[in-house]
Enzyme design. Structure first.
Site, PDB file in Angstrom:
ATOM      1  N   PHE A  79       0.855  -1.189   0.000  1.00 20.87           N
ATOM      2  CA  PHE A  79       0.000   0.000   0.000  1.00 20.87           C
ATOM      3  C   PHE A  79       0.883   1.228   0.000  1.00 20.87           C
ATOM      4  O   PHE A  79       1.600   1.488   0.973  1.00 20.87           O
ATOM      5  CB  PHE A  79      -0.887  -0.041   1.249  1.00 20.87           C
ATOM      6  CG  PHE A  79      -1.840   1.111   1.420  1.00 20.87           C
ATOM      7  CD1 PHE A  79      -3.042   1.140   0.738  1.00 20.87           C
ATOM      8  CD2 PHE A  79      -1.557   2.141   2.310  1.00 20.87           C
ATOM      9  CE1 PHE A  79      -3.958   2.179   0.928  1.00 20.87           C
ATOM     10  CE2 PHE A  79      -2.456   3.179   2.511  1.00 20.87           C
ATOM     11  CZ  PHE A  79      -3.651   3.199   1.811  1.00 20.87           C
ATOM     12  N   LEU A  88      -7.409   3.027   5.544  1.00 23.77           N
ATOM     13  CA  LEU A  88      -6.741   3.112   6.842  1.00 23.77           C
ATOM     14  C   LEU A  88      -7.702   2.841   7.989  1.00 23.77           C
ATOM     15  O   LEU A  88      -7.318   2.245   8.999  1.00 23.77           O
ATOM     16  CB  LEU A  88      -6.074   4.475   6.999  1.00 23.77           C
ATOM     17  CG  LEU A  88      -4.854   4.722   6.111  1.00 23.77           C
ATOM     18  CD1 LEU A  88      -4.404   6.177   6.216  1.00 23.77           C
ATOM     19  CD2 LEU A  88      -3.708   3.791   6.478  1.00 23.77           C
ATOM     20  N   GLU A 131       0.014   4.076  10.755  1.00 23.41           N
ATOM     21  CA  GLU A 131      -1.443   4.184  10.578  1.00 23.41           C
ATOM     22  C   GLU A 131      -2.064   5.170  11.570  1.00 23.41           C
ATOM     23  O   GLU A 131      -3.101   4.933  12.174  1.00 23.41           O
ATOM     24  CB  GLU A 131      -2.097   2.806  10.685  1.00 23.41           C
ATOM     25  CG  GLU A 131      -1.385   1.801   9.798  1.00 23.41           C
ATOM     26  CD  GLU A 131      -2.307   0.927   9.001  1.00 23.41           C
ATOM     27  OE1 GLU A 131      -3.499   1.220   8.938  1.00 23.41           O
ATOM     28  OE2 GLU A 131      -1.796  -0.039   8.440  1.00 23.41           O
TER      29      GLU A 131
END
Length: 390
Positions: free
Chosen positions: A136, A246, A370
């Site tokens: 990602f 996310l 994140e």
């Protein structure tokens, strides 16, 4: 008749709140972690090696894209089951849970949510089977917590796009067959499925890590990479695309650190019962008992927080702020417990013969990626005040 003793790692009997299917998922992944992960993971961490040999077994258990529909070769689990998968994998190691999180929530999910039906049919069954690995590409070297400050760009060239830029701190980067890359375009931020053999696309592994050593972390570079429009995710434009991914991944991360904390707590409790100093086990001292009781309290709170979050997710009412609260709380809980356990283990705690130092080092990444702890605190602060302090 005296009450049965409580389970020290489940003082509120959270397991009784799970469905039979959820318990079966937890038990299956727990067996996999006990039998296949724990015997090798300390050595993998020492040697900075991701155990790729476990990928087919994870796929066979349905752990890749586990919450996506069965029509794409996925397991169709509910959100709580996916959370339990993350918890049990991270009881083994954060690196293994990171692999599953990226594959499932950051790569398969955007193809499912934002991709065309042709893209879903092409990629999802192979990814569920572990035959195609994804990464990602959102974070950039200068960007950090400000993803809108994105310099990677894609410009139309006939029916193709020309992609230029770079991404950093990318889990699975050098393992991946495809990268879900987010780039600025004249029409806003868009996502692209970049295949590893496209000319101009390179991945460079990050070395000298002291955290997530049993995980592949990479930098990605795009030098005039020609991407066909068929590889563009057509159903989303703007930051809501990557931020939606996310939210899915952060949900799983609220569960994962519970597993890391349980691993540290369980090992340290047994050690404290058997380690004798001044003619008694250190577990008989008030200082150690208070520390262990505090750990049990915080693990219990985290379990209840994530379970309720999972129920909200499965009801379709989960809000990103609720995810931020749990990610903040549970990562802080786990890293504090891992560090405290390392301290109780004394000198023995600095080696990977014991798990707390490994989990503590891994959680330095988990509490950062994140969304840093500060970012999640500010998300909650914005919710309760109505004022944006970013």
């Amino acid at each position: 008749m005296p009450a049965a003793p409580l389970n020290p790692t489940d003082l509120y009997d959270v397991r009784s709140l799970l469905s039979e299917e959820e318990r079966m998922v937890q038990d299956a992944v727990a067996r996999f972690t006990d039998e296949r992960v724990l015997p090798i993971i300390g050595d993998c961490f020492d040697k900075a090696r991701f155990p790729t040999e476990l990928i087919p077994e994870m796929a066979e258990l349905g752990l890749l894209g586990s919450s996506l529909p069965t029509e794409y070769g996925c397991a169709g689990m509910n959100g709580v089951s996916y959370g339990l998968v993350c918890q049990e994998l991270e009881r083994g190691d954060s690196g293994l849970r990171s692999f599953a999180s990226v594959q499932s929530s950051l790569c398969m999910y955007p193809i499912y949510a934002y991709g065309s039906e042709e893209q879903r049919q092409r990629w999802l069954p192979q990814m569920a089977a572990g035959k195609v690995i994804g990464c990602f590409g959102l974070t950039e070297p200068h960007g950090g917590s400000d993803p809108a400050n994105m310099k990677t760009n894609a410009k139309r060239d006939g029916s193709d796009w020309i992609l230029n830029g770079s991404k950093m701190w990318i889990t699975n980067g050098n393992l991946a067959h495809i990268a879900i890359v987010w780039a600025q375009t004249d029409e806003g931020i868009q996502g692209f499925i970049v295949e590893k053999d496209m000319p101009g696309f390179t991945a460079q592994e990050v070395h000298k890590k002291m955290s997530l050593r049993a995980s592949v972390t990479s930098a990605l570079f795009f030098d005039n990479v020609r991407v066909p429009d068929a590889n563009r995710l057509p159903n989303v434009t703007g930051l809501k695309g990557p931020l939606g991914c996310l939210t899915q991944a952060r949900y799983g991360i609220t569960w994962g650190p519970i597993g890391a904390a349980i691993a540290c707590f369980t090992e340290t409790t047994e050690y404290a019962k058997n380690r004798t100093l001044f003619k008694r086990p250190i577990a008989a001292t008030q200082a150690v008992q208070i520390k262990l009781a505090e750990m049990a309290r915080r693990i219990t709170l985290a379990q209840l927080l994530s379970l309720q979050l999972g129920r909200l997710k499965d009801a379709g009412t989960m809000q990103p702020t609720q995810v931020s609260l749990a990610k903040w709380n549970n990562c802080r809980m786990a890293i504090d417990i891992a560090r405290e356990c390392r301290d109780i283990l004394g000198g023995a705690g600095i080696t990977t013969e014991h798990s707390p130092i490994r989990h503590a080092l891994n959680l330095e990444s988990v509490i950062t990626y994140e969304g840093t702890e500060t970012v999640h605190q500010l998300v909650v602060g914005r919710e309760v005040t109505g004022i944006n302090a970013f």
